[in-house]
Design a protein around this motif. Sequence first.
Motif, short mmCIF file in Angstrom:
data_model
loop_
_atom_site.label_atom_id
_atom_site.label_comp_id
_atom_site.label_asym_id
_atom_site.label_seq_id
_atom_site.Cartn_x
_atom_site.Cartn_y
_atom_site.Cartn_z
N SER A 83 -25.46 20.33 -9.45
CA SER A 83 -25.15 21.10 -8.25
C SER A 83 -23.70 21.56 -8.22
N ARG A 106 -26.57 23.25 -2.91
CA ARG A 106 -25.47 22.83 -2.05
C ARG A 106 -24.60 21.88 -2.85
N ARG A 107 -23.34 22.22 -3.02
CA ARG A 107 -22.42 21.37 -3.76
C ARG A 107 -22.00 20.18 -2.89
N GLY A 157 -24.70 16.60 -3.09
CA GLY A 157 -25.22 17.88 -3.51
C GLY A 157 -26.74 17.91 -3.45
N ASP A 180 -29.98 27.84 10.60
CA ASP A 180 -29.30 27.30 9.42
C ASP A 180 -30.30 26.48 8.61
N LEU A 214 -30.57 25.60 5.46
CA LEU A 214 -30.03 24.58 4.58
C LEU A 214 -29.51 23.39 5.37
N LEU A 245 -30.86 19.51 5.04
CA LEU A 245 -29.99 18.36 4.79
C LEU A 245 -30.11 17.33 5.91
N ASP A 292 -22.66 14.74 -6.49
CA ASP A 292 -23.37 15.93 -6.91
C ASP A 292 -24.67 15.55 -7.61
#
Length: 399
Positions: free
Chosen positions: A42, A81-82, A89, A156, A158, A162, A174
Amino acid sequence: MYPAVFGLLSLSAVFHLATGQQRLLLPEGTVITVKTAAPLSSASVREGEAFRTTVADSVRVEGFTVIPEGSTIDGVVTLVRRADERQSGVIGVEFNRLRLPKGSEVVIDGKLTSLDPSERRQIDAQTDAQVLFVGGRRGTGAAIGAVGASGGAGRDPLGNVLGALGTLLSKGADVTVPANTPLAVQLERGLTMGVMSTQPIRGSDAFTIYTSASAIRAGQQALRAKGYYRGATDGALNEATQRALVEFQIDSDIIATGNLDGRTAEALGLQLARGASTLTPAEATLLRRNAQILTTRYRNTIGIAEGGRLDQRRTYDPAEIELYFALSAFSDNASLYEEMRRLSGNVEGQTAAGSALAGAARRVDEALRTVRVSPRTEAIWGALQEDLARLDSTYARRQ
């Protein structure tokens, strides 16, 4: 959901009328094991980036190879996503193309799933799960987690994904997926595939997937009898059947694919293989136990302690020691054979292992020619010989 129509379609092979090539159905929900060709991280990968995996185990339907080992499945990164100081990540992927060794390509719809029991249960607990790599869980480079259909809703997506992952995230790590990492690709759409050979594999084969309605119905009945399945025994490979298969596989220490494969069929007590030339895992276990019982019984008869101490008051005939060594070696080899049957799906290797075990038995046969043993010992060895004759057609029972 996995429509019942796929279970019904798999009643028979589909034939390509123009070429006469036999074609077989891989149903929706089938899991294919692959290995990554290159690392994924990531920290460096980008959305839209392509990657490649290699099929680790040949896929067979009703004994016919449809996807040979070494085929490749291409994927694309759909979400990245880092890691930062607060969250790990994340990488999302999908699989879109199967390439066979002879150059032909098939467009597929595949999603990531997991072979890890706890991860697979978490995935199956979600509705229309979005499955993702998550960085750093349990000290590894990546875990696999899922969120349901509502996990990515809102302004949102993402962020909501998460948030739904919750405790799966590990601060600041990561995703790191090294090359040659085993992954599981689950088909979201059934495929009809041409067979790679005109003759099916003979014998018990862990890589064969049974998709016919009669096989699925037998599997449903066996799963119901063991308390894993409560649905209709209609021969349809639906979601409920696959979830029951996963739970049974997890409890039976079988790779949890949800496929009704050869190893699962054997564990369920189903006789679906063609012309078996191997023992089932349960039969291999029984053979090993009987070999150990026989070895221990004979060792006690000739006065040798478990640690190898000889009876100081006894005069040993060299032939007695030779028979004990032969039985001990056979018992050890039977343990190896049991492990190979339980853990490996390589048909040719298992056949060779059976022949090698029969070779170890011939040493016992030779030693028995010069040593008188009890009728009970003769009876136990005779039962073992019957199993050995199934493993190697050239092995003849000692008269």
